[in-house]
Motif scaffolding. Sequence first.
Motif, PDB file in Angstrom:
ATOM      1  N   LEU A   1      27.557  42.726  45.885  1.00 52.24           N
ATOM      2  CA  LEU A   1      28.621  41.937  45.257  1.00 52.24           C
ATOM      3  C   LEU A   1      30.006  42.482  45.558  1.00 52.24           C
ATOM      4  O   LEU A   1      30.848  42.593  44.681  1.00 52.24           O
ATOM      5  CB  LEU A   1      28.414  41.849  43.728  1.00 52.24           C
ATOM      6  CG  LEU A   1      27.121  41.212  43.248  1.00 52.24           C
ATOM      7  CD1 LEU A   1      27.065  41.229  41.724  1.00 52.24           C
ATOM      8  CD2 LEU A   1      26.976  39.796  43.758  1.00 52.24           C
TER       9      LEU A   1
ATOM     10  N   HIS B   1      33.047  37.938  40.847  1.00 53.37           N
ATOM     11  CA  HIS B   1      31.711  38.149  40.283  1.00 53.37           C
ATOM     12  C   HIS B   1      31.669  38.115  38.763  1.00 53.37           C
ATOM     13  O   HIS B   1      30.686  37.651  38.182  1.00 53.37           O
ATOM     14  CB  HIS B   1      31.116  39.452  40.815  1.00 53.37           C
ATOM     15  CG  HIS B   1      31.277  39.581  42.295  1.00 53.37           C
ATOM     16  ND1 HIS B   1      30.792  38.646  43.188  1.00 53.37           N
ATOM     17  CD2 HIS B   1      31.927  40.504  43.041  1.00 53.37           C
ATOM     18  CE1 HIS B   1      31.109  39.003  44.412  1.00 53.37           C
ATOM     19  NE2 HIS B   1      31.808  40.121  44.354  1.00 53.37           N
ATOM     20  N   ASP B   2      32.727  38.596  38.091  1.00 53.46           N
ATOM     21  CA  ASP B   2      32.736  38.592  36.625  1.00 53.46           C
ATOM     22  C   ASP B   2      32.537  37.177  36.084  1.00 53.46           C
ATOM     23  O   ASP B   2      31.697  36.941  35.218  1.00 53.46           O
ATOM     24  CB  ASP B   2      34.051  39.156  36.079  1.00 53.46           C
ATOM     25  CG  ASP B   2      34.301  40.587  36.497  1.00 53.46           C
ATOM     26  OD1 ASP B   2      33.351  41.254  36.944  1.00 53.46           O
ATOM     27  OD2 ASP B   2      35.447  41.031  36.382  1.00 53.46           O
TER      28      ASP B   2
ATOM     29  N   HIS C   1      39.962  38.257  33.864  1.00 50.71           N
ATOM     30  CA  HIS C   1      38.864  37.881  34.773  1.00 50.71           C
ATOM     31  C   HIS C   1      39.385  36.941  35.862  1.00 50.71           C
ATOM     32  O   HIS C   1      39.003  37.057  37.035  1.00 50.71           O
ATOM     33  CB  HIS C   1      37.751  37.157  34.012  1.00 50.71           C
ATOM     34  CG  HIS C   1      36.890  38.053  33.199  1.00 50.71           C
ATOM     35  ND1 HIS C   1      36.164  37.590  32.133  1.00 50.71           N
ATOM     36  CD2 HIS C   1      36.613  39.371  33.280  1.00 50.71           C
ATOM     37  CE1 HIS C   1      35.487  38.588  31.593  1.00 50.71           C
ATOM     38  NE2 HIS C   1      35.743  39.675  32.274  1.00 50.71           N
TER      39      HIS C   1
ATOM     40  N   LYS D   1      31.503  34.524  37.773  1.00 48.13           N
ATOM     41  CA  LYS D   1      30.256  33.931  38.259  1.00 48.13           C
ATOM     42  C   LYS D   1      29.075  34.390  37.394  1.00 48.13           C
ATOM     43  O   LYS D   1      28.209  33.592  37.049  1.00 48.13           O
ATOM     44  CB  LYS D   1      30.040  34.313  39.727  1.00 48.13           C
ATOM     45  CG  LYS D   1      28.926  33.552  40.382  1.00 48.13           C
ATOM     46  CD  LYS D   1      28.906  33.781  41.880  1.00 48.13           C
ATOM     47  CE  LYS D   1      27.850  32.913  42.510  1.00 48.13           C
ATOM     48  NZ  LYS D   1      27.803  33.073  43.955  1.00 48.13           N
ATOM     49  N   ILE D   2      29.048  35.657  37.022  1.00 51.46           N
ATOM     50  CA  ILE D   2      27.977  36.165  36.157  1.00 51.46           C
ATOM     51  C   ILE D   2      28.076  35.540  34.768  1.00 51.46           C
ATOM     52  O   ILE D   2      27.061  35.132  34.187  1.00 51.46           O
ATOM     53  CB  ILE D   2      28.000  37.710  36.098  1.00 51.46           C
ATOM     54  CG1 ILE D   2      27.560  38.275  37.454  1.00 51.46           C
ATOM     55  CG2 ILE D   2      27.101  38.242  34.981  1.00 51.46           C
ATOM     56  CD1 ILE D   2      27.787  39.763  37.620  1.00 51.46           C
ATOM     57  N   LEU D   3      29.292  35.446  34.232  1.00 52.52           N
ATOM     58  CA  LEU D   3      29.459  34.792  32.932  1.00 52.52           C
ATOM     59  C   LEU D   3      28.873  33.385  32.955  1.00 52.52           C
ATOM     60  O   LEU D   3      28.189  32.972  32.020  1.00 52.52           O
ATOM     61  CB  LEU D   3      30.942  34.710  32.555  1.00 52.52           C
ATOM     62  CG  LEU D   3      31.565  35.879  31.832  1.00 52.52           C
ATOM     63  CD1 LEU D   3      33.080  35.705  31.723  1.00 52.52           C
ATOM     64  CD2 LEU D   3      30.954  36.082  30.463  1.00 52.52           C
ATOM     65  N   LYS D   4      29.137  32.642  34.025  1.00 52.45           N
ATOM     66  CA  LYS D   4      28.663  31.256  34.133  1.00 52.45           C
ATOM     67  C   LYS D   4      27.168  31.190  34.420  1.00 52.45           C
ATOM     68  O   LYS D   4      26.419  30.476  33.741  1.00 52.45           O
ATOM     69  CB  LYS D   4      29.457  30.515  35.224  1.00 52.45           C
ATOM     70  CG  LYS D   4      29.072  29.069  35.364  1.00 52.45           C
ATOM     71  CD  LYS D   4      29.385  28.307  34.105  1.00 52.45           C
ATOM     72  CE  LYS D   4      29.055  26.829  34.275  1.00 52.45           C
ATOM     73  NZ  LYS D   4      29.144  26.123  32.996  1.00 52.45           N
ATOM     74  N   GLU D   5      26.701  31.915  35.430  1.00 52.77           N
ATOM     75  CA  GLU D   5      25.308  31.801  35.860  1.00 52.77           C
ATOM     76  C   GLU D   5      24.315  32.420  34.881  1.00 52.77           C
ATOM     77  O   GLU D   5      23.234  31.881  34.677  1.00 52.77           O
ATOM     78  CB  GLU D   5      25.137  32.432  37.243  1.00 52.77           C
ATOM     79  CG  GLU D   5      25.831  31.684  38.356  1.00 52.77           C
ATOM     80  CD  GLU D   5      25.283  30.280  38.543  1.00 52.77           C
ATOM     81  OE1 GLU D   5      24.058  30.089  38.453  1.00 52.77           O
ATOM     82  OE2 GLU D   5      26.099  29.366  38.781  1.00 52.77           O
ATOM     83  N   VAL D   6      24.652  33.549  34.302  1.00 52.72           N
ATOM     84  CA  VAL D   6      23.712  34.247  33.429  1.00 52.72           C
ATOM     85  C   VAL D   6      23.858  33.813  31.969  1.00 52.72           C
ATOM     86  O   VAL D   6      22.874  33.609  31.271  1.00 52.72           O
ATOM     87  CB  VAL D   6      23.882  35.784  33.547  1.00 52.72           C
ATOM     88  CG1 VAL D   6      22.962  36.525  32.597  1.00 52.72           C
ATOM     89  CG2 VAL D   6      23.611  36.236  34.987  1.00 52.72           C
TER      90      VAL D   6
ATOM     91  N   CYS E   1      33.792  43.314  32.930  1.00 50.89           N
ATOM     92  CA  CYS E   1      32.684  42.402  33.204  1.00 50.89           C
ATOM     93  C   CYS E   1      31.669  42.529  32.069  1.00 50.89           C
ATOM     94  O   CYS E   1      31.792  43.380  31.188  1.00 50.89           O
ATOM     95  CB  CYS E   1      32.044  42.736  34.556  1.00 50.89           C
ATOM     96  SG  CYS E   1      31.095  44.280  34.572  1.00 50.89           S
ATOM     97  N   THR E   2      30.641  41.709  32.104  1.00 45.72           N
ATOM     98  CA  THR E   2      29.657  41.724  31.025  1.00 45.72           C
ATOM     99  C   THR E   2      28.933  43.068  30.928  1.00 45.72           C
ATOM    100  O   THR E   2      28.650  43.534  29.824  1.00 45.72           O
ATOM    101  CB  THR E   2      28.649  40.580  31.199  1.00 45.72           C
ATOM    102  OG1 THR E   2      28.097  40.643  32.525  1.00 45.72           O
ATOM    103  CG2 THR E   2      29.305  39.239  31.002  1.00 45.72           C
TER     104      THR E   2
END
Length: 195
Positions: free
Chosen positions: A194, A122-123, A111, A125-130, A90-91
């Motif tokens: 999460l 979550h990986d 991912h 989703k975080i890449l997209k949202e953040v 993940c990030t």
Amino acid sequence: MPSQSIAARLLDVMEKDILPLTERGVTAGNKVFGAAILRKSDHSLVIAETNNELENPLWHGEVHTLKRFYEMGDRPATRDLIFLSTHEPCTMCMSAITWAGFDNFYYFFSHEDSRDSFAIPHDLKILKEVFDLEPGGYRRQNAFWNSFAIADLVATEDDPLRAQLKAQTARIKSRYDTLSETYQTSKSANDIPLN
């Protein structure tokens, strides 16, 4: 010089060193992610670990491995090491690998596998949202490190080794399928953000 191909060695470490730790971790309620650090020179294992989110939600498999690596008294320089992650980091874990000074990481599951096969989205989703990145949108080769999918390495091997590694890949995936089922049925009892 290592006598075994890098793909074969990484799969062996996953199957023999990381998976047993992860099986114990999942039984306790942790997620299915693990990691290991090997020497570049001879592919010998330095350390293997697994997710320990029940103790601290930041102890993802990769970060927990780095924590344990830095607790070692006498440790090799990261420039001389290979970082192996069971799942594409993940990030947070990518950043930790970067800050620790590794110039590489190898991963088994993508991912998308984490999202689709393990129901842990979550990986991406975080890449997209953040970061506003689509799946695979980060740079796999950059100024800090190069990343490699183990499946791509297996595909470059000649038979009969490629066939053996594909069979080993199938065995490993089967064990992770079982671990995922165990985790999914027990995760509601965990106090992990999460999950």
